[in-house]
Design an enzyme around this catalytic site. Structure first.
Site, PDB file in Angstrom:
ATOM      1  CG  ASP A 216      -2.272   0.596   0.968  1.00 28.22           C
ATOM      2  OD1 ASP A 216      -2.296   1.819   0.747  1.00 28.22           O
ATOM      3  OD2 ASP A 216      -3.294  -0.102   0.981  1.00 28.22           O
TER       4      ASP A 216
ATOM      5  CG  HIS B  25      -5.352   3.668   0.825  1.00 28.57           C
ATOM      6  ND1 HIS B  25      -4.897   2.383   0.675  1.00 28.57           N
ATOM      7  CD2 HIS B  25      -6.622   3.675   0.356  1.00 28.57           C
ATOM      8  CE1 HIS B  25      -5.849   1.640   0.128  1.00 28.57           C
ATOM      9  NE2 HIS B  25      -6.903   2.395  -0.067  1.00 28.57           N
TER      10      HIS B  25
ATOM     11  CG  ASN C  55     -13.992   1.676  -4.657  1.00 27.23           C
ATOM     12  OD1 ASN C  55     -14.554   0.730  -4.131  1.00 27.23           O
ATOM     13  ND2 ASN C  55     -12.918   2.244  -4.157  1.00 27.23           N
TER      14      ASN C  55
ATOM     15  CB  SER D 256      -9.530   0.629  -0.129  1.00 27.97           C
ATOM     16  OG  SER D 256      -9.011   0.760  -1.411  1.00 27.97           O
TER      17      SER D 256
END
Length: 337
Positions: free
Chosen positions: A78, A115, A204, A271
């Site tokens: 990430d 994130h 998404n 996520s």
């Protein structure tokens, strides 16, 4: 349900979200771009709430039998992590930077996006303010996204290879690519063949139509576990991709988790759903070892994950096998014939 999965730190639709788009460059590598995201709320210090997703999937019901995921090694690929966060610092066992940031210092994984810190908190936060799904799991922070929210596909590939070298049990990626990459698929197959579970956010790009399919990679690959998002009422999120590759769904709307600089934030997206499944697999790995008196293979653990689901009243194209639901195995009645 057929297991297939496209690369995004992913999320959108005027609610907290992340999304990543990968585009071809002239040198045949891929650029990763982080779609802007919204933070609904931020918190600091005492007074934060428990993560509703942990309650919704009944994670606490098997904490005792699973030792809260203790000893299970998880690689999170990430944007890095706030490794000094009060709710995460005791879970981090290794870091590696694969980006061009901080002079390519492999030991610096500062999360300048937020994130990665949020994702890791959902998996294993273990502080006085917030608790994740598997609060005793061990985390390798593998940074493949830089401060601009972009990265190279090769950074992700190198991170996966490193995770395999470290013999992790699970790889968690909330990353997305709109087209297939043979190089990416190959390295994921190598990870799976090394008995590693690979969990990916489904994406998404959804439009709320269960019959309109949106695919994202690596989530669309047959070898990974593709995770869609639902809200706290179990309703599929409109932004969550629908397709024939979704394996399971998990809470992914208004998720409270850790955020850089000892903060907490509420975000939404697939996520946020994927780390609920990553943490669940850590619990199931330990539970199953006690139950079967041996370590299960990644295929067997996938089967246990599917066993621990609840089918929702929605098309399979948006929920796959259903909502992850870790009911209390200890109190289940044993049948006698």
């Amino acid at each position: 349900v057929v297991r297939q999965r496209q690369m995004c730190i992913r999320d959108r639709f005027n609610i907290p979200y992340f999304g990543v788009i990968l585009m071809k460059t002239e040198i045949l590598d891929l650029d990763v771009r982080l779609i802007p995201f919204t933070i609904n709320k931020e918190f600091r210090g005492i007074g934060t709430k428990s993560i509703y997703g942990v309650e919704m999937i009944k994670a606490k019901s098997i904490w005792q039998e699973s030792q809260k995921g203790a000893g299970v090694k998880i690689a999170v690929i990430d944007s890095g992590c706030d490794i000094n966060h009060e709710s995460l610092k005791n879970n981090i066992i290794g870091v590696r930077n694969f980006t061009d940031e901080d002079k390519k210092n492999p030991n610096i994984v500062i999360d300048r996006v937020g994130h990665g810190t949020h994702v890791i908190g959902t998996i294993c936060a273990n502080g006085s303010n917030i608790t994740g799904v598997a609060p005793d799991a061990q985390i390798y922070v593998l940074k493949a996204i830089n401060r601009t929210g972009t990265g190279k596909l090769n950074w992700v590939i190198n991170a996966i290879k490193y995770a395999v070298e470290q013999k992790v049990d699970i790889i968690s990626m909330s990353l997305g690519l709109s087209e297939n990459s043979p190089k990416l698929e190959k390295v994921i197959k190598e990870a799976v063949n090394s008995n590693i579970l690979v969990v990916c956010a489904a994406g998404n790009e959804g439009d709320g139509d269960a019959d309109s399919f949106e695919y994202s990679y690596p989530a669309a690959y047959p070898d990974v576990i593709s995770v869609g998002a639902v809200d706290k009422k179990g309703v599929p999120a409109k932004f969550s991709n629908s397709n024939t590759a979704i394996d399971v769904v998990a809470p992914g709307v208004d998720i409270l988790s850790t955020y850089p600089n000892n903060r907490f934030a509420v975000l939404s997206g697939t996520s946020m759903a994927a780390p609920h499944v990553t943490g669940s697999l850590a619990l199931l790995k330990n539970w199953s070892k006690n139950e079967f008196q041996r370590n299960l293979t990644q295929e067997e653990l996938y089967a246990q994950l599917i066993k621990h689901t609840r089918v929702l009243e929605y098309p399979r194209t948006v929920q796959g096998n259903g909502l992850v639901y870790l009911k209390d195995e200890k109190n289940m009645k044993k049948l006698k014939y």
